[in-house]
Motif scaffolding. Sequence first.
Motif, PDB file in Angstrom:
ATOM      1  N   VAL A 415       1.397  -1.444  -0.177  1.00 29.34           N
ATOM      2  CA  VAL A 415       0.052  -0.621   0.347  1.00 29.34           C
ATOM      3  C   VAL A 415       0.963   1.203   0.162  1.00 29.34           C
ATOM      4  CG1 VAL A 415      -1.087   1.313   0.974  1.00 29.34           C
ATOM      5  CG2 VAL A 415      -1.582  -0.927   0.844  1.00 29.34           C
ATOM      6  N   THR A 416       0.374   2.441  -1.125  1.00 30.22           N
ATOM      7  CA  THR A 416       1.942   3.188  -1.110  1.00 30.22           C
ATOM      8  C   THR A 416       1.078   4.235  -0.063  1.00 30.22           C
ATOM      9  OG1 THR A 416       0.646   4.040  -2.574  1.00 30.22           O
ATOM     10  CG2 THR A 416       1.823   2.567  -3.296  1.00 30.22           C
ATOM     11  N   ALA A 417       2.037   5.588  -0.047  1.00 33.96           N
ATOM     12  CA  ALA A 417       1.685   6.386   1.109  1.00 33.96           C
ATOM     13  C   ALA A 417       0.367   6.802   0.378  1.00 33.96           C
ATOM     14  CB  ALA A 417       2.616   7.596   0.620  1.00 33.96           C
ATOM     15  N   LYS A 418      -0.191   7.396  -0.757  1.00 27.64           N
ATOM     16  CA  LYS A 418      -1.193   7.890  -1.270  1.00 27.64           C
ATOM     17  C   LYS A 418      -2.785   6.641  -1.387  1.00 27.64           C
ATOM     18  CE  LYS A 418       1.295  10.280  -5.026  1.00 27.64           C
ATOM     19  NZ  LYS A 418       1.013  11.107  -6.421  1.00 27.64           N
ATOM     20  N   ASN A 419      -2.423   5.570  -0.486  1.00 31.65           N
ATOM     21  CA  ASN A 419      -3.095   4.833  -0.359  1.00 31.65           C
ATOM     22  C   ASN A 419      -4.423   4.428  -1.812  1.00 31.65           C
ATOM     23  OD1 ASN A 419      -4.714   3.240   1.761  1.00 31.65           O
ATOM     24  ND2 ASN A 419      -6.813   4.825   1.424  1.00 31.65           N
ATOM     25  N   THR A 420      -2.935   3.883  -2.301  1.00 31.64           N
ATOM     26  CA  THR A 420      -3.617   2.815  -3.468  1.00 31.64           C
ATOM     27  C   THR A 420      -2.497   1.465  -2.914  1.00 31.64           C
ATOM     28  OG1 THR A 420      -1.472   3.918  -5.053  1.00 31.64           O
ATOM     29  CG2 THR A 420      -3.915   5.053  -5.204  1.00 31.64           C
ATOM     30  N   TRP A 421      -3.053   1.113  -3.506  1.00 35.31           N
ATOM     31  CA  TRP A 421      -1.769  -0.369  -3.619  1.00 35.31           C
ATOM     32  C   TRP A 421      -1.165  -0.611  -5.403  1.00 35.31           C
ATOM     33  CZ3 TRP A 421      -3.101  -4.067  -7.024  1.00 35.31           C
ATOM     34  CH2 TRP A 421      -4.658  -4.228  -8.350  1.00 35.31           C
ATOM     35  N   GLU A 422       0.037  -1.428  -4.887  1.00 35.79           N
ATOM     36  CA  GLU A 422       0.341  -2.068  -6.470  1.00 35.79           C
ATOM     37  C   GLU A 422       1.218  -3.517  -6.122  1.00 35.79           C
ATOM     38  OE1 GLU A 422       5.525  -0.559  -8.145  1.00 35.79           O
ATOM     39  OE2 GLU A 422       3.898   0.664  -6.470  1.00 35.79           O
ATOM     40  N   ILE A 423       1.131  -3.501  -6.897  1.00 38.30           N
ATOM     41  CA  ILE A 423       1.892  -5.589  -6.577  1.00 38.30           C
ATOM     42  C   ILE A 423       3.290  -5.833  -7.222  1.00 38.30           C
ATOM     43  CG2 ILE A 423       1.931  -7.491  -7.630  1.00 38.30           C
ATOM     44  CD1 ILE A 423      -1.424  -7.942  -8.655  1.00 38.30           C
TER      45      ILE A 423
END
Length: 488
Positions: A415-423
Amino acid sequence: IICNGYKDRHYIKTALAFSLIRKNIILVIDRIDEIHDIIKYSKELSVNPKLGIRLRLYSKGSGKWVDSGGESAKFGLTTEELLSVIDILSTHNMLCDLKMLHFHIGSQITQIRRIQDAVKEASRIYAKVKQIATDLEYFNIGGGLGIDYEGSKTSADSSTNYSMQEYTNNVVFMVKEICEQEGIEHPTIVSESGRAIAVFHSLLVTHLVSEISAVHSNNIRYNKNDTPIINKFHRCFMDININNYRESYHDSLEYKDELISLFNLGQLSLEDKAKGEALFYKISLKIFEIIHQTKDYSEEFDQINKLMSKRYIGNFSLFQSMPDFWAVDQLFPIMPIQRLDEKPQCFSTILDMTCDSDGEIDKFICMKDVRGLLEIHAPDKQPYYIAVLLLGAYQDAIGDLHNLFGAVHEAHIVVTAKNTWEIKKIIKGDSISSVLDMLEFNKQSLINNIRSMIHESVEDHVISPQMANNIVNDITKQINDYTYLKFD
């Protein structure tokens, strides 16, 4: 780095050798006989080790692992052994090397009071030892910090009646209070709460691929010449209403027992048995509708709820991905991950892909009790997925290859700092070939044996050469496939 658990001489010597390189290694004495090898190899290597002692407390934990603590614990020194080790260290001028006292009263401690008791006892021991071994500085409270798997905040086995903040407050307060009473400086508190750290990092997503349920005909032909037991079932079905459904249920259970008894005595035909079972199902369905209409959740109707429920097969192995459910009845949160804006209409248990009858999830978390069924949505033409949560502690390490189902595919997601997610990374699960290698099967020998069998079938004109080539090519390709089933 804390080195604890059973140790042989190689373990001890290696840990001491690395103490020359890294100064943050603490070798914990778990059994009294370890002290002699530690002293011997410390002198051989000319190393001043950092040592710890594991205490065997009177206090015990709570929950499933309550018996792993207390006076009969697997690890730790008694008070007499503790004093003996202190004397031995003092004799060899190594008392200054004693840096840590350690205890562990069990995993997944469900009651805060048990933690309070253990910390109080261990803190008092620490304070007394500190007055003798003045270089003592670490107070290791071990593991045991529990996880509230079910969300009930109770002392149930899959919950805890405390929060992490309350746990921390109690530990720090108790250690501070006793140290000040004894007039010693406060120690550095060390925790080994592995479950609490790891549990949130992993979950399993599985596809529900098909349904298993008993099929009963709705077109039951009833006539006056039916046997008496069938007539009883039919009258029971016709008479059910909101005022007598409980009595009707009791009657239907009695008739079902009578049906089986008469069939076993040879007094009913197979057709009579089938008709009786179908009528019992229709009676149960009618009562099921009434009890949900009236919200009658009496325990005596649990069997009807189960009979009316679905059984869905998930493309996973319970023994590989959540072995603690099978081994120690550990409950895990399980939920659908789609159609969350729709109210679930079905009740189901979840079957895994193994051929083991234990491969079924039939206990689900509930705020008040354990439920036997999971609420899910009625199937449609789209794939349906559920998630099993909080699998990060122990499950990967102890999962096994039962029925030759291997590790599942993994996706590492952040989970990124911008509250999105990344594989970030994808790791392919075990192939059939890799599982065979793990079990020391010779893959090429297996393929060669299959080729020989197929060649004999061609020579005997059982199959054509073209079909033989197709079979060999398919086997050669499929042996490198995923161990779980593919539904394209």
